[in-house]
Design a protein around this motif. Structure first.
Motif, PDB file in Angstrom:
ATOM      1  N   GLU A   6       0.305  -0.963 -11.435  1.00  0.00           N
ATOM      2  CA  GLU A   6       1.295  -1.622 -10.595  1.00  0.00           C
ATOM      3  C   GLU A   6       2.661  -1.572 -11.270  1.00  0.00           C
ATOM      4  N   SER A   7       3.699  -1.558 -10.458  1.00  0.00           N
ATOM      5  CA  SER A   7       5.061  -1.632 -10.965  1.00  0.00           C
ATOM      6  C   SER A   7       5.954  -2.228  -9.883  1.00  0.00           C
ATOM      7  N   GLY A   8       7.180  -2.580 -10.282  1.00  0.00           N
ATOM      8  CA  GLY A   8       8.154  -3.071  -9.312  1.00  0.00           C
ATOM      9  C   GLY A   8       8.359  -4.570  -9.317  1.00  0.00           C
ATOM     10  N   GLY A   9       7.600  -5.273 -10.119  1.00  0.00           N
ATOM     11  CA  GLY A   9       7.781  -6.723 -10.175  1.00  0.00           C
ATOM     12  C   GLY A   9       9.076  -7.090 -10.886  1.00  0.00           C
ATOM     13  N   GLY A  10       9.402  -8.377 -10.859  1.00  0.00           N
ATOM     14  CA  GLY A  10      10.602  -8.844 -11.521  1.00  0.00           C
ATOM     15  C   GLY A  10      11.010 -10.201 -10.997  1.00  0.00           C
ATOM     16  N   TRP A  11      12.252 -10.561 -11.301  1.00  0.00           N
ATOM     17  CA  TRP A  11      12.800 -11.838 -10.852  1.00  0.00           C
ATOM     18  C   TRP A  11      13.668 -11.607  -9.635  1.00  0.00           C
ATOM     19  N   VAL A  12      13.559 -12.502  -8.660  1.00  0.00           N
ATOM     20  CA  VAL A  12      14.376 -12.395  -7.454  1.00  0.00           C
ATOM     21  C   VAL A  12      14.667 -13.806  -6.950  1.00  0.00           C
ATOM     22  N   GLN A  13      15.802 -13.969  -6.346  1.00  0.00           N
ATOM     23  CA  GLN A  13      16.159 -15.270  -5.775  1.00  0.00           C
ATOM     24  C   GLN A  13      15.406 -15.503  -4.461  1.00  0.00           C
ATOM     25  N   PRO A  14      15.211 -16.741  -4.079  1.00  0.00           N
ATOM     26  CA  PRO A  14      14.580 -17.025  -2.776  1.00  0.00           C
ATOM     27  C   PRO A  14      15.316 -16.314  -1.647  1.00  0.00           C
ATOM     28  N   GLY A  15      14.547 -15.738  -0.752  1.00  0.00           N
ATOM     29  CA  GLY A  15      15.118 -14.956   0.332  1.00  0.00           C
ATOM     30  C   GLY A  15      15.282 -13.494   0.007  1.00  0.00           C
ATOM     31  N   ARG A  19       9.859  -4.400  -3.839  1.00  0.00           N
ATOM     32  CA  ARG A  19       8.837  -3.437  -3.447  1.00  0.00           C
ATOM     33  C   ARG A  19       7.945  -3.156  -4.643  1.00  0.00           C
ATOM     34  N   LEU A  20       6.690  -3.476  -4.477  1.00  0.00           N
ATOM     35  CA  LEU A  20       5.709  -3.204  -5.521  1.00  0.00           C
ATOM     36  C   LEU A  20       5.014  -1.876  -5.221  1.00  0.00           C
ATOM     37  N   SER A  21       4.667  -1.172  -6.291  1.00  0.00           N
ATOM     38  CA  SER A  21       3.951   0.093  -6.159  1.00  0.00           C
ATOM     39  C   SER A  21       2.607  -0.003  -6.866  1.00  0.00           C
ATOM     40  N   CYS A  22       1.651   0.694  -6.326  1.00  0.00           N
ATOM     41  CA  CYS A  22       0.324   0.809  -6.934  1.00  0.00           C
ATOM     42  C   CYS A  22       0.001   2.288  -6.994  1.00  0.00           C
ATOM     43  N   ALA A  23       0.095   2.855  -8.196  1.00  0.00           N
ATOM     44  CA  ALA A  23      -0.177   4.271  -8.388  1.00  0.00           C
ATOM     45  C   ALA A  23      -1.615   4.464  -8.864  1.00  0.00           C
ATOM     46  N   ALA A  24      -2.357   5.280  -8.128  1.00  0.00           N
ATOM     47  CA  ALA A  24      -3.762   5.521  -8.460  1.00  0.00           C
ATOM     48  C   ALA A  24      -3.925   6.858  -9.156  1.00  0.00           C
ATOM     49  N   SER A  25      -4.834   6.907 -10.097  1.00  0.00           N
ATOM     50  CA  SER A  25      -5.178   8.161 -10.754  1.00  0.00           C
ATOM     51  C   SER A  25      -6.675   8.168 -11.024  1.00  0.00           C
ATOM     52  N   GLY A  26      -7.204   9.373 -11.219  1.00  0.00           N
ATOM     53  CA  GLY A  26      -8.634   9.496 -11.460  1.00  0.00           C
ATOM     54  C   GLY A  26      -9.450   9.598 -10.184  1.00  0.00           C
ATOM     55  N   PHE A  27      -8.807   9.452  -9.053  1.00  0.00           N
ATOM     56  CA  PHE A  27      -9.463   9.623  -7.762  1.00  0.00           C
ATOM     57  C   PHE A  27      -8.382   9.838  -6.722  1.00  0.00           C
ATOM     58  N   SER A  28      -8.753  10.402  -5.593  1.00  0.00           N
ATOM     59  CA  SER A  28      -7.816  10.606  -4.499  1.00  0.00           C
ATOM     60  C   SER A  28      -7.938   9.443  -3.528  1.00  0.00           C
ATOM     61  N   LEU A  29      -6.783   8.950  -3.053  1.00  0.00           N
ATOM     62  CA  LEU A  29      -6.818   7.791  -2.164  1.00  0.00           C
ATOM     63  C   LEU A  29      -7.766   8.009  -0.993  1.00  0.00           C
ATOM     64  N   TYR A  94       0.893 -10.061  -9.484  1.00  0.00           N
ATOM     65  CA  TYR A  94       0.361  -9.306  -8.359  1.00  0.00           C
ATOM     66  C   TYR A  94      -0.475  -8.137  -8.875  1.00  0.00           C
ATOM     67  N   TYR A  95      -1.669  -7.997  -8.310  1.00  0.00           N
ATOM     68  CA  TYR A  95      -2.598  -6.952  -8.696  1.00  0.00           C
ATOM     69  C   TYR A  95      -2.959  -6.088  -7.499  1.00  0.00           C
ATOM     70  N   CYS A  96      -3.182  -4.801  -7.747  1.00  0.00           N
ATOM     71  CA  CYS A  96      -3.797  -3.967  -6.727  1.00  0.00           C
ATOM     72  C   CYS A  96      -5.196  -3.579  -7.201  1.00  0.00           C
ATOM     73  N   TRP A 117      -9.282  -2.552 -10.904  1.00  0.00           N
ATOM     74  CA  TRP A 117      -8.061  -3.347 -10.838  1.00  0.00           C
ATOM     75  C   TRP A 117      -6.996  -2.797 -11.772  1.00  0.00           C
ATOM     76  N   GLY A 118      -5.757  -2.990 -11.364  1.00  0.00           N
ATOM     77  CA  GLY A 118      -4.652  -2.689 -12.259  1.00  0.00           C
ATOM     78  C   GLY A 118      -4.406  -3.851 -13.194  1.00  0.00           C
ATOM     79  N   GLN A 119      -3.379  -3.700 -14.018  1.00  0.00           N
ATOM     80  CA  GLN A 119      -3.097  -4.708 -15.035  1.00  0.00           C
ATOM     81  C   GLN A 119      -2.211  -5.838 -14.503  1.00  0.00           C
ATOM     82  N   GLY A 120      -1.618  -5.635 -13.350  1.00  0.00           N
ATOM     83  CA  GLY A 120      -0.788  -6.655 -12.727  1.00  0.00           C
ATOM     84  C   GLY A 120       0.689  -6.502 -13.038  1.00  0.00           C
ATOM     85  N   THR A 121       1.516  -7.023 -12.138  1.00  0.00           N
ATOM     86  CA  THR A 121       2.967  -7.049 -12.334  1.00  0.00           C
ATOM     87  C   THR A 121       3.474  -8.425 -11.910  1.00  0.00           C
TER      88      THR A 121
END
Length: 127
Positions: A6-15, A19-29, A94-96, A117-121
């Protein structure tokens, strides 16, 4: 080796939006269910949304419905979670995760059915 990152997490103000991403490897979606879950401090893991990568059908839990959109790019083996109108109560790690496609529906969507599971963001929403 199946891996989700997972990637794309961070700090954001209310409102705000993220965009979070979940990149898979080792298998095809191919035809799986990719689920997004979150865990706030002191709380259990909660389902957010999922997508069936084969036909693109999605399910959103009531807590995020109308504020979240899931999409996938099978060519990139990546699933995206677009979140908007974020609230402080959305703060969590957040985890995918991946499962068989039948585990993405209104009647069947829970963390116990997801295998890898991913490691989370971290997503933090605060003023």
């Amino acid at each position: 080796q199946v891996q989700l990152v997972e990637s794309g997490g961070g700090w954001v103000q209310p409102g705000g939006s993220l965009r979070l991403s979940c990149a898979a490897s080792g298998f095809s979606l191919g035809y799986f269910a990719i689920g997004w879950f979150r865990q706030a401090p002191g709380k259990g893991r909660e389902g957010v949304s999922c997508i069936r990568t084969g036909d693109g059908s999605t399910y959103y839990t009531d807590s995020v419905k109308g504020r979240v959109t899931l999409s996938r790019q099978n060519v990139k083996n990546t699933v995206y979670l677009q979140m908007s109108s974020l609230k402080p109560e959305d703060t969590a790690v957040y985890y995918c995760a991946v499962a068989q496609p039948q585990y993405c529906s209104s009647s069947s969507f829970g963390p116990d059915d997801y295998n890898y599971w991913g490691q989370g963001t971290q997503v933090t929403v605060s003023a």
